[in-house]
Design an enzyme around this catalytic site. Structure first.
Site: not given
Length: 739
Positions: A266-267
């Site tokens: 995930d970012w």
């Protein structure tokens, strides 16, 4: 602006490439060759720097290809319900393009409420077509984290509380999307079941709970759905971040399940170069930001899996085999998506996609309650065609519910609101009062609305309600911070913005009250006994107003079933019954003390009734379940049992019913839930029509995960098959024995 892709997509780009065309293509470009041969050929031609480049981002939603070899960049997009508007290259601002409006499909809680795998396939296919049109290679979804608490801000992005239901529905979604050459990214792997402290909260739980509750949907996505990518979660699991977690990624995902795809962060989900290299991460996205709102002076070359990784390789601190494995996975993904020739062209905001969104909405709406206002009268829904005046109340009746929510925010071409949908059907019979104000959709903070404003809006709505034949309250939650929104959990189980007081005042002014709840979460309903008709109408996307009008009018007979339980009180939910250490934790650690008893498993086993049960959903017709017939009374360890049961539509309308099969173990050596969902079938019946539903039970459906042996076990003994219309509306029970 994304560069135009050529990559020989038009056969050798006409005569200008005739000389090159006559030359033999390198093996990695030849799609007739086996995938692994192509991958090894490309890998052998790449430099170490090119391999490093490929495994981390180069912008907000792009990772590099290999320009020297003609291998294109990869382009990704949020989210699970539609293709997000274009984001700037290296900040989170929208780029302001005018050609990136799309279809918003219903949120995944709504898809789960359809209990319809065919619609899940159509959903994935339509979204894949929109991604193709927008030149995206990977869509960041679907989400299958388990609904553990009704306070989780991202529950609307997931598929409910039951691992079997989520497992069945995620597979066709993936297949529908990936048949278009667009990769799914199933998320968030794993145990991302709250947003509060999501970046560091350390989850501790038993192996049984992990394998029985929180992993099955991911396992189905990998083994049955062949998802080309998996997105890691932000949280820690047993002390190690999920995006480079040795147990989760190396042992379970890649070793036990044989996963060949790409694991991406995930970012901002990576935290350590060595762990990322050794413990299963393949693609690092968004590091040095918080996932949505902040920037830094660091460049993508400073990512954990960029220059620091290269330096450790050059010093001999990490084996080159770790990099080669990641590059192989990235090449496979690229050949399946960006470099794949002869893909369809895709389409966006088409009548066909609107029809898919509307149909999903039609089958997602759950009729929770539908009682007569007066004794001996008819239920309020569907609305009588003779109704002369309708008052629609509520901020959600006119709100753009595609705005806000975090990464799931969408820029839609068309948005049929509930008010617009009802006015299209009933014309000037419909009046509107806002009733309450919810404030602007904001990601990280909440707009405070003065009490005087809410009081004034409530008084206006109540005055208008006295003069209407029927009142339709369109309320619920929305995509504001601390409601159904990324990066913040709800702070209360109650409806916000003074809605409980508004509902009670409306009911006192006019007993002909219908409440439509638009949310991705259960809510507290102390007012429910006073309201004759209640429906859970979710976030239904671009065609929400059409689907709502279809069901309210009776044009469509509701057939949605709840994919999660509605507790009476928050304390009745298993995660909340053990105090703060169970939810939300102490800000560092969290213990899943309800263990395997999540959702209806908790309510059933602990005998704590839910307000509305898992699987519950009413219809405008009625269904009669006949006597079940079992093929045998006992089965062996390698045998199966078939149960058939007739179901008849005994009403006067066409209708759809979801027949649900649960299995219970009468006596076991470990704690087991009273019953667990192990099968379902959605059937459509005309008035008076009868169909026979068949369920096959194998020993696999009787197993539990044994912590001691790390294996699945079915203990011989007596079991029961429960067949019904919900987890509590059981119409037939069939005992049988496993020898």
């Amino acid at each position: 602006m994304k560069p135009i892709r050529y990559l020989f997509s038009i056969p050798m780009m006409l005569s200008g490439l005739s000389l090159f065309a006559a030359k033999e293509l390198p093996a990695y470009m030849d799609e007739s060759l086996p995938m692994e041969q192509r991958v090894e050929d490309a890998l052998s031609r790449m430099t170490t720097q090119e391999k490093i480049n490929m495994i981390h981002a180069q912008g907000k939603f792009s990772s590099p290809g290999v320009p020297r070899l003609g291998i294109p960049d990869l382009w990704m997009s949020d989210g699970p319900h539609g293709v997000r508007a274009e984001i700037n290259w290296n900040d989170w601002g929208y780029s302001g393009r005018t050609n990136d409006s799309i279809t918003a499909f219903p949120a995944l809680t709504a898809l789960a409420a359809t209990w319809n795998p065919t619609l899940s396939f159509e959903y994935g296919n339509a979204l894949g077509e929109e991604a193709l049109y927008r030149e995206k290679d990977v869509m960041l979804g679907p989400g299958v984290n388990i609904y553990r608490t009704p306070l989780n801000g991202r529950n609307f992005e997931y598929m409910g509380e039951d691992p079997y239901l989520a497992s069945v529905l995620v597979v066709p979604y993936i297949k529908g999307m990936q048949q278009n050459g667009v990769g799914a990214s199933v998320k968030h792997f794993a145990l991302n079941n709250q947003e509060l402290w999501r970046g560091h909260i350390n989850v501790n739980l038993s192996d049984r709970a992990l394998h029985e509750i929180y992993l099955p949907a991911f396992k189905s996505a990998v083994i049955d759905g062949d998802s080309w990518t998996i997105m890691g979660a932000y949280n820690k699991i047993r002390g190690q971040h999920a995006c480079h977690n040795e147990m989760l990624l190396n042992k379970i995902l890649k070793e036990d399940w044989g996963y060949k795809g790409v694991v991406m962060t995930d970012w901002g989900g990576a935290h350590d170069t060595k762990e990322a290299a050794l413990y299963g991460l393949d693609l690092e996205m968004g590091s040095y930001t918080n996932g949505l709102t902040s920037e830094s002076e660091f460049t993508t070359d400073d990512y954990y899996m960029a220059r620091p990784y290269l330096e450790m390789l050059e010093k001999g601190e990490l084996p080159m085999s770790t990099l080669d494995d990641k590059a192989r996975r990235m090449l496979r993904l690229n050949f399946l998506t960006a470099m794949k020739r002869n893909k369809p062209l895709g389409s966006v905001a088409s009548p066909e996609h609107y029809a898919v969104a509307e149909q999903i909405g039609n089958e997602a709406i759950v009729l929770l309650k539908n009682s007569p206002v007066a004794k001996g009268g008819n239920p309020l829904l569907p609305l009588s065609p003779d109704v002369k005046s309708i008052l629609v109340v509520g901020d959600n009746a006119t709100r753009d519910l595609m705005k806000g929510g975090g990464s799931s925010e969408l820029k839609v071409k068309d948005n049929v609101t509930p008010l617009a949908g009802l006015r299209a059907l009933y014309g000037d019979k419909v009046k509107y009062a806002q009733g309450y104000r919810a404030g602007k959709p904001m990601y990280s903070h909440v707009e405070q609305i003065p009490a005087s404003v809410q009081d004034s809006l409530r008084a206006e709505a109540v005055a208008m309600a006295k003069n209407a034949d029927v009142v339709i309250m369109v309320g619920g939650l929305n995509k504001n911070h601390q409601q159904d929104c990324e990066a913040g959990d709800r702070e209360s189980y109650a409806l916000p913005f003074g809605q409980p007081e508004l509902i009670e005042a409306l009911q006192a002014a006019n007993p002909n009250l219908i409440v439509l709840l638009l949310s991705g979460n259960a809510v507290e309903m102390p007012w429910a006994d006073k309201v004759p008709a209640i429906a859970q109408a979710w976030y239904l996307g671009s065609m929400a107003g059409k689907s709502i009008a279809n069901v309210v009018s009776g044009k469509v007979n509701p057939s949605g079933k709840l994919p999660f339980s509605f507790p009476v009180r928050l304390e009745d939910n298993g995660a909340h019954s053990f105090g703060a250490i169970s939810y939300p934790g102490d800000s560092i650690n969290q213990e899943y003390l309800e263990d395997i008893l999540v959702g209806y498993r908790w309510h059933d086993t602990k005998k704590i009734p839910a307000h509305y049960s898992f699987g519950h959903g009413l219809s405008y017709t009625s269904f009669d379940y006949g006597k079940p017939v079992a093929s045998a009374k006992t089965i062996g360890s390698d045998e199966s049992l078939t149960i058939t049961i007739p179901v008849r539509n005994t009403g006067d309308r066409d209708g759809k019913e979801t027949v649900q099969l649960y299995i219970g173990d009468d006596k076991a050596s470990v704690l087991r839930p009273l019953k667990e969902l192990k099968g379902f079938e959605k059937i459509e019946l005309a008035p008076g029509e009868e169909k026979t539903v068949n369920f096959t039970i194998t020993p696999d459906a009787l197993k539990f995960y044994d912590d001691k042996t790390a294996s699945w076990i079915a203990e011989p003994g007596k079991f029961r098959a429960y067949i019904g219309s919900s987890s509590t509306d059981i119409r037939a029970t069939v005992p049988f024995e496993l020898k």
